[in-house]
Design an enzyme around this catalytic site. Structure first.
Site, PDB file in Angstrom:
ATOM      1  N   ASN A   1       0.697  -1.117   0.067  1.00 37.69           N
ATOM      2  CA  ASN A   1       0.061  -0.025   0.136  1.00 37.69           C
ATOM      3  C   ASN A   1       0.684   1.141  -0.027  1.00 37.69           C
ATOM      4  O   ASN A   1       1.593   1.352   0.930  1.00 37.69           O
ATOM      5  CB  ASN A   1      -0.933  -0.048   1.428  1.00 37.69           C
ATOM      6  CG  ASN A   1      -1.717   0.966   1.408  1.00 37.69           C
ATOM      7  OD1 ASN A   1      -1.502   2.381   1.135  1.00 37.69           O
ATOM      8  ND2 ASN A   1      -3.045   1.000   1.767  1.00 37.69           N
TER       9      ASN A   1
ATOM     10  N   HIS B   1      -5.472   3.851  -1.652  1.00 35.03           N
ATOM     11  CA  HIS B   1      -6.813   4.163  -1.329  1.00 35.03           C
ATOM     12  C   HIS B   1      -7.165   5.685  -1.689  1.00 35.03           C
ATOM     13  O   HIS B   1      -6.489   6.491  -1.336  1.00 35.03           O
ATOM     14  CB  HIS B   1      -6.748   4.273   0.357  1.00 35.03           C
ATOM     15  CG  HIS B   1      -8.189   4.442   0.861  1.00 35.03           C
ATOM     16  ND1 HIS B   1      -8.274   4.429   2.186  1.00 35.03           N
ATOM     17  CD2 HIS B   1      -9.456   5.034   0.498  1.00 35.03           C
ATOM     18  CE1 HIS B   1      -9.691   4.646   2.521  1.00 35.03           C
ATOM     19  NE2 HIS B   1     -10.197   4.805   1.578  1.00 35.03           N
TER      20      HIS B   1
ATOM     21  N   THR C   1      -7.679   4.302   8.305  1.00 38.10           N
ATOM     22  CA  THR C   1      -8.830   3.340   8.592  1.00 38.10           C
ATOM     23  C   THR C   1      -8.632   2.678   9.748  1.00 38.10           C
ATOM     24  O   THR C   1      -7.725   1.955  10.315  1.00 38.10           O
ATOM     25  CB  THR C   1      -8.664   2.354   7.459  1.00 38.10           C
ATOM     26  OG1 THR C   1      -8.499   2.799   5.962  1.00 38.10           O
ATOM     27  CG2 THR C   1     -10.046   1.500   7.386  1.00 38.10           C
TER      28      THR C   1
END
Ligand code: PXP
Length: 253
Positions: A11, A56, A114
């Site tokens: 990520n 994201h 998150t």
């Protein structure tokens, strides 16, 4: 049966976080003086053996920007995993871009990152509305959920082929007595999901220390790891950071 390696999805959001810290008000997102470029970072991850790249695209565009995702879609040879909230705007974006995977995640503007899995029992209809069109477009959908039996059963009921179990609560409990309970929840969640025919991914808060325990979870297909790899890259370079994590994930075969 030959041992299956656990795959590594990197990520890269926090590479963009560093860029935005300086260039948030610039219209350009790459080129010229603008550093670091998350797309170049992703390519370095690919060269070092990453199996997929995750971004994201948040509603507030605090790190990854639309153009970053488009460029990743153009240049990556490994799969692109787009994390998104189950909203109509994000659905349109994903259907236009057609990433290989979409992971549906919760989103709360005030959170730093998150904070937990999406409650798909409560958000069942909203999630169903996005899963259908995404799967219709050939995108593999995963649901980011807590390792809670009701959530895992609902993922299977909704027809998503993949779950990503939220490992953040476990990671936060690493140096406390709760850790035993949290790793047991993840273990049971993986067994339940696998029994229901789901592919088991996991992510959030995985680092170079807790990976030695996370990797012992059963049925793991892919781990999505961001903050620790981006942070380690500052000290060792991207390639070494990715290689070392991938080695630790699969140490001993
Ligand atoms: N998986 C999901 C669904 C995420 O939202 C995130 C980051 O917020 C990660 C994995 C990676 O977490 P970390 O940056 O803590 O490794």
């Amino acid at each position: 049966m030959p041992h299956q390696e656990i795959l590594l999805g990197v990520n890269i959001d926090h590479c963009a976080t560093v860029r935005q810290a300086r260039y948030r008000d610039f219209r350009m997102t790459a080129g010229g003086i603008i550093e670091p470029d998350p797309v170049f970072f992703a390519q370095q991850c690919e060269l070092a053996g990453a199996d997929s790249i995750t971004v994201h695209l948040r509603e507030d565009r605090r790190h990854i920007q639309d153009r970053d995702v488009e460029r990743l879609g153009e240049v990556l040879r490994i799969p692109l995993n787009l994390e998104m909230a189950p909203t109509a705007a994000m659905l349109d974006f994903a259907l236009a871009l057609k990433p290989n995977y979409v992971c549906i995640v919760p989103e709360n503007r005030r959170e730093v990152t998150t904070e937990g899995g999406l409650d798909i029992v409560q958000a069942r209809e909203r999630v169903a509305e996005v899963i259908g069109p995404l799967q219709g477009a050939g995108i593999v959908v995963s649901l980011f959920i807590d390792p809670d039996p009701a959530q895992i059963r609902m993922a299977a009921e909704l027809g998503a082929p993949v779950i990503e179990m939220h490992t953040g609560t476990y990671a936060n409990s690493y140096f406390s007595v709760e850790r035993k309970h949290e790793i047991a929840r993840l273990r049971e969640g993986a067994e339940l999901g696998h029994g229901l025919g789901l592919t088991i991914n996991a992510g959030h808060g995985i680092n170079y220390v807790n990976i030695s325990e996370v990797r012992t979870l059963p049925h793991l297909h892919e781990l999505n790891i961001g903050h620790s790899i981006v942070s380690r890259s500052l000290l060792t370079g991207v390639k070494e950071a990715v290689r070392e994590m991938r080695r630790l994930m699969n140490v001993g075969g």
